[in-house]
Design a protein around this motif. Structure first.
Motif, PDB file in Angstrom:
ATOM      1  N   ARG A   1       0.830  -1.203   0.000  1.00 59.18           N
ATOM      2  CA  ARG A   1       0.000   0.000   0.000  1.00 59.18           C
ATOM      3  C   ARG A   1       0.867   1.257   0.000  1.00 59.18           C
ATOM      4  NH1 ARG A   1      -4.210  -0.458   4.765  1.00 59.18           N
ATOM      5  NH2 ARG A   1      -4.693   1.640   3.965  1.00 59.18           N
TER       6      ARG A   1
ATOM      7  N   ARG B   1     -11.701  12.686 -14.349  1.00 64.30           N
ATOM      8  CA  ARG B   1     -13.064  12.469 -13.870  1.00 64.30           C
ATOM      9  C   ARG B   1     -14.121  13.060 -14.803  1.00 64.30           C
ATOM     10  NH1 ARG B   1     -17.019  14.277 -10.384  1.00 64.30           N
ATOM     11  NH2 ARG B   1     -17.709  12.740  -8.845  1.00 64.30           N
TER      12      ARG B   1
ATOM     13  N   TRP C   1      -6.073   6.061   5.336  1.00 66.24           N
ATOM     14  CA  TRP C   1      -5.182   5.615   4.265  1.00 66.24           C
ATOM     15  C   TRP C   1      -3.722   5.887   4.638  1.00 66.24           C
ATOM     16  CZ3 TRP C   1      -7.717   2.829   0.855  1.00 66.24           C
ATOM     17  CH2 TRP C   1      -9.063   3.115   0.595  1.00 66.24           C
TER      18      TRP C   1
ATOM     19  N   GLU D   1      -0.693   4.490   2.306  1.00 64.91           N
ATOM     20  CA  GLU D   1      -0.621   5.200   1.026  1.00 64.91           C
ATOM     21  C   GLU D   1      -0.143   6.640   1.229  1.00 64.91           C
ATOM     22  OE1 GLU D   1      -3.666   1.928   0.530  1.00 64.91           O
ATOM     23  OE2 GLU D   1      -3.172   3.417   2.062  1.00 64.91           O
TER      24      GLU D   1
ATOM     25  N   GLU E   1      -7.974   7.981  -7.080  1.00 61.90           N
ATOM     26  CA  GLU E   1      -7.917   6.510  -7.074  1.00 61.90           C
ATOM     27  C   GLU E   1      -8.507   5.936  -5.790  1.00 61.90           C
ATOM     28  OE1 GLU E   1      -4.687   2.865  -7.304  1.00 61.90           O
ATOM     29  OE2 GLU E   1      -4.203   4.805  -8.175  1.00 61.90           O
ATOM     30  N   LEU E   2      -8.143   6.515  -4.645  1.00 64.99           N
ATOM     31  CA  LEU E   2      -8.614   5.963  -3.380  1.00 64.99           C
ATOM     32  C   LEU E   2     -10.085   6.250  -3.135  1.00 64.99           C
ATOM     33  CD1 LEU E   2      -5.591   6.730  -1.015  1.00 64.99           C
ATOM     34  CD2 LEU E   2      -6.130   4.606  -2.226  1.00 64.99           C
ATOM     35  N   GLU E   3     -10.553   7.412  -3.585  1.00 62.10           N
ATOM     36  CA  GLU E   3     -11.940   7.784  -3.323  1.00 62.10           C
ATOM     37  C   GLU E   3     -12.909   7.209  -4.359  1.00 62.10           C
ATOM     38  OE1 GLU E   3     -13.628  10.084  -0.856  1.00 62.10           O
ATOM     39  OE2 GLU E   3     -11.971   8.997   0.083  1.00 62.10           O
ATOM     40  N   GLU E   4     -12.498   7.163  -5.620  1.00 61.65           N
ATOM     41  CA  GLU E   4     -13.439   6.794  -6.688  1.00 61.65           C
ATOM     42  C   GLU E   4     -12.921   5.687  -7.592  1.00 61.65           C
ATOM     43  OE1 GLU E   4     -15.404  10.189  -8.569  1.00 61.65           O
ATOM     44  OE2 GLU E   4     -14.266  11.492  -7.226  1.00 61.65           O
ATOM     45  N   ASP E   5     -11.735   5.141  -7.303  1.00 62.18           N
ATOM     46  CA  ASP E   5     -11.166   4.062  -8.107  1.00 62.18           C
ATOM     47  C   ASP E   5     -10.987   4.487  -9.560  1.00 62.18           C
ATOM     48  OD1 ASP E   5     -10.027   1.578  -8.289  1.00 62.18           O
ATOM     49  OD2 ASP E   5     -11.886   0.575  -8.844  1.00 62.18           O
TER      50      ASP E   5
ATOM     51  N   VAL F   1      -8.334   5.691 -12.353  1.00 63.36           N
ATOM     52  CA  VAL F   1      -6.903   5.626 -12.606  1.00 63.36           C
ATOM     53  C   VAL F   1      -6.642   6.104 -14.023  1.00 63.36           C
ATOM     54  CG1 VAL F   1      -4.864   4.137 -12.628  1.00 63.36           C
ATOM     55  CG2 VAL F   1      -6.744   3.651 -11.054  1.00 63.36           C
TER      56      VAL F   1
ATOM     57  N   ASP G   1      -7.886   5.758 -17.392  1.00 65.46           N
ATOM     58  CA  ASP G   1      -9.303   5.423 -17.311  1.00 65.46           C
ATOM     59  C   ASP G   1     -10.121   6.680 -17.050  1.00 65.46           C
ATOM     60  OD1 ASP G   1      -8.503   2.889 -17.621  1.00 65.46           O
ATOM     61  OD2 ASP G   1      -8.701   2.311 -15.528  1.00 65.46           O
TER      62      ASP G   1
END
Length: 281
Positions: free
Chosen positions: A29, A137, A216, A219, A254-258, A260, A263
């Motif tokens: 992590r 986003r 987190w 991370e 990445e951590l909040e909404e996945d 990346v 993407d």
């Protein structure tokens, strides 16, 4: 037997998947968090349209970090002459203490310089973070208090970072355990500051953002440690401040909404057109 609605069925499937997936180790992590510093540099270098926006904070950061490190070195000389045994010259214990204090003084000076640079360039870095979030986003989240509230939260984070910098020097004075603790403290403060803007856009106040970093922690510390280690080498200084701002935004996404890079959320499918009316006879 009662049937589950699709939403509940999806939630149970996600829970089952999470239970079946083995948790990642803290080391992995932390490495994932550190990777976002490199991702920040790569994101900037591959998108020349962001270079004009990154130019001002980059120049300000180089000047302030070099100036802060220089002041840190002179402060080390002053401390060494007055408080260290034989001015820092002596046995192995004295030499180790001198090395720890020199590291703490340089790191504290560089951190102070970076904190000043981030305060001066806060509006530009906030805009850069918005551009990154808009790319990844598509739509940018807006806090209930508006951009002014978000900017105030950014200044609060920079002030906290500025106040935390002397702690690195003070901790380095503690034999053996002091330098590692100072490094961890500086990493925590740096990660907290570099994620302030994207977390504030999600409506998180200062205490909520600190709780986010506790959740987190691996991370966060991994991101902060690598960023801290890259402050001193001048070869990274020219892009340090904007790259950390970009990397912190990518870490939150990445951590909040996945989400990346590269993407991006797929656009919503268009509603089907109404069939043409049947011809009347």
């Amino acid at each position: 037997m009662t049937e589950l609605d699709p939403g509940a069925e999806g939630a149970l499937a996600a829970a089952a998947l999470g239970a079946a997936r083995p948790p990642r180790s803290r080391v992995r992590r932390a490495a994932a968090g550190a990777w976002h510093v490199i991702a920040g540099f790569a994101f900037l270098l591959r998108r020349p349209r962001l270079w004009p926006l990154a130019a001002l904070p980059a120049v300000v950061a180089v000047v302030c970090v070099v100036g802060g490190a220089t002041l840190g070195w002179y402060s080390f000389q002053w401390v060494s002459d007055r408080f260290l045994p034989s001015g820092g010259r002596g046995g192995i214990g004295t030499q180790l203490l001198t090395l720890a204090v020199s590291f703490g003084a340089l790191a504290a000076g560089a951190l102070t310089g970076l904190a000043v640079a981030l305060l001066l360039a806060a509006p530009v870095l906030e805009l850069l973070s918005r551009r990154v979030e808009a790319y990844v986003r598509v739509d940018v989240m807006e806090p209930a208090g508006g951009w002014k509230w978000e900017l105030v939260q950014s200044f609060k984070g920079a002030l906290y970072f500025l106040a935390a910098a002397p702690g690195v020097l003070l901790l380095s004075l503690i034999p053996v355990v002091g330098p590692p603790l100072g490094l961890l403290w500086g990493a925590h403060a740096l990660a907290l500051q570099q994620t302030d803007v994207p977390l504030a856009r999600r409506g998180m106040a200062f205490n909520e953002r600190r709780a986010w970093h506790r959740k987190w922690r691996p991370e966060s510390l991994g991101f902060g440690l690598l960023g801290l280690l890259l402050i001193v080498p001048t070869c990274f200084g020219f892009l340090l401040a904007p790259a950390l701002a970009v990397g912190g935004t990518l870490l939150v996404l990445e951590l909040e909404e996945d989400l990346v890079v590269p993407d991006r959320p797929a656009p919503a499918p268009a509603a089907p057109a109404d069939p043409p009316p049947a011809p009347t006879t």
